[in-house]
Design a protein around this motif. Structure first.
Motif, mmCIF file in Angstrom:
data_model
loop_
_atom_site.group_PDB
_atom_site.id
_atom_site.type_symbol
_atom_site.label_atom_id
_atom_site.label_comp_id
_atom_site.label_asym_id
_atom_site.label_seq_id
_atom_site.Cartn_x
_atom_site.Cartn_y
_atom_site.Cartn_z
ATOM 1 N N ALA A 1 0.814 -1.223 0.000
ATOM 2 C CA ALA A 1 0.000 0.000 0.000
ATOM 3 C C ALA A 1 0.841 1.264 0.000
ATOM 4 N N GLY A 2 1.989 1.209 -0.654
ATOM 5 C CA GLY A 2 2.854 2.372 -0.758
ATOM 6 C C GLY A 2 3.807 2.559 0.391
ATOM 7 N N THR A 3 3.714 1.712 1.420
ATOM 8 C CA THR A 3 4.536 1.936 2.610
ATOM 9 C C THR A 3 5.995 1.527 2.413
ATOM 10 N N ILE A 4 6.282 0.686 1.419
ATOM 11 C CA ILE A 4 7.691 0.372 1.105
ATOM 12 C C ILE A 4 8.359 1.611 0.519
ATOM 13 N N GLY A 5 7.669 2.253 -0.430
ATOM 14 C CA GLY A 5 8.188 3.496 -0.985
ATOM 15 C C GLY A 5 8.275 4.592 0.060
#
Length: 318
Positions: free
Chosen positions: A69-73
């Motif tokens: 959900a975008g949390t790696i980025g």
């Protein structure tokens, strides 16, 4: 004369220092998703509009880092962009929900909030040859056997996931039995078009061109009114009380200077008022959801509370 020249030089230097490196360097934009999806489009179309409107013409480089959900980025952005006055990241409601459901050690509170820019409603799409012809057919399949209805969407805890859970609740199906399949970027379109999914939920702009080409069919949209030029009813007019929006915006790097934050907010304000941006909104099918500065920072805090409640309500967050 020499004294005036020295003073003029000092004034120019002072102005340069106030503007910071952001006045001369390309923007470095983190896209916390794979290429081809909604965040990718939001980042690239926005920076292209900056260039076409002449508001910001120093160019941009993009880094795609998808997953969770975008949390790696988000984690990479927080780790690598500290103090960078020209580092931006596109974000949105999906990241808010993802940080909560994944219980990540970093959140949007670790960035410098800039603004909410757009809003986009979701669509439910099915393969072109699907026997599911209407949203009523979809709801019936969800009620009969939710596990036999693989529905693609973004990451766990995303607006797509919550929307499917709300639809299941309305259909009287147990949320614990829904078959939600997470995808990142444009992979969902290949899976839907290839028949690996029976349905998918995502932003209207991500599905529209594939629907226009006949590869998929959009059977409903989640906004308050129909989308212009799209022959698909809203969920509400179909008797389903579900309305879900997907806002997107930008944050700056942790430790972005106050001068650079103001500079970027001034740039976004100029872009928002431009004819180029109005045309971008129209061609992309985005709603104007402009909310800059401190108001956006307050909105982020309220969103965290709202999504914590929503994820618990549908059983995604225990």
């Amino acid at each position: 004369m020499q004294k005036r020249m020295v003073m003029a030089g000092a004034l120019a230097l002072a102005l340069a220092l106030v503007s910071g490196t952001a006045a001369a360097d390309p923007a470095r934009v983190m896209i916390p998703a794979n290429p081809g999806g909604g965040w990718d489009g939001a980042a690239r179309h926005t920076l292209a509009a900056f260039a076409r409107s002449k508001v910001f013409t120093d160019g941009a480089s993009f880094t795609n880092k998808g997953g969770a959900a975008g949390t790696i980025g988000l984690a990479e952005f927080v780790r690598t962009a500290k103090g960078d006055d020209n580092a931006l990241m596109v974000t949105g409601v999906i990241m808010v929900g993802g940080a909560i459901s994944n219980k990540t050690p970093v959140s949007l509170a670790d960035t410098t909030p800039l603004l909410r820019l757009t809003n986009e409603y979701n669509a439910i799409a099915v393969p072109a040859a699907s026997p599911i012809r209407t949203v009523q057919d979809f709801m019936q399949a969800l009620q009969t056997d939710p596990g036999a209805l693989p529905v693609g969407g973004g990451s766990a805890g995303s607006v797509d996931h919550v929307m499917l859970a709300l639809l299941a609740k309305h259909a009287g199906a147990p949320v614990s039995k829904i078959n939600f399949v997470s995808f990142s970027g444009s992979e969902i379109l290949a899976a839907l078009g290839g028949g690996k999914l029976r349905a998918a939920i995502s932003g209207v702009s991500e599905f529209r061109r594939f629907a226009d080409s006949g590869r998929i069919r959009i059977i409903a949209v989640s906004g308050p009114t129909r989308v212009e030029g799209l022959n698909a009813p809203t969920l509400r007019e179909s008797g389903i009380p579900v309305e879900m929006g997907n806002w997107r915006g930008f944050v700056g790097a942790p430790g972005m200077s106050a001068a650079a934050r103001k500079l970027w907010l001034d740039r976004f304000a100029a872009l928002h008022g431009s004819a180029v941006w109005q045309e971008t909104l129209k061609t992309q099918g985005w709603e104007d959801a402009y909310l800059p500065g401190d108001a956006f920072a307050a909105f982020l805090k309220s969103e965290e509370a709202r999504w914590s409640d929503a994820l618990r309500d549908v059983g995604i967050l225990k």
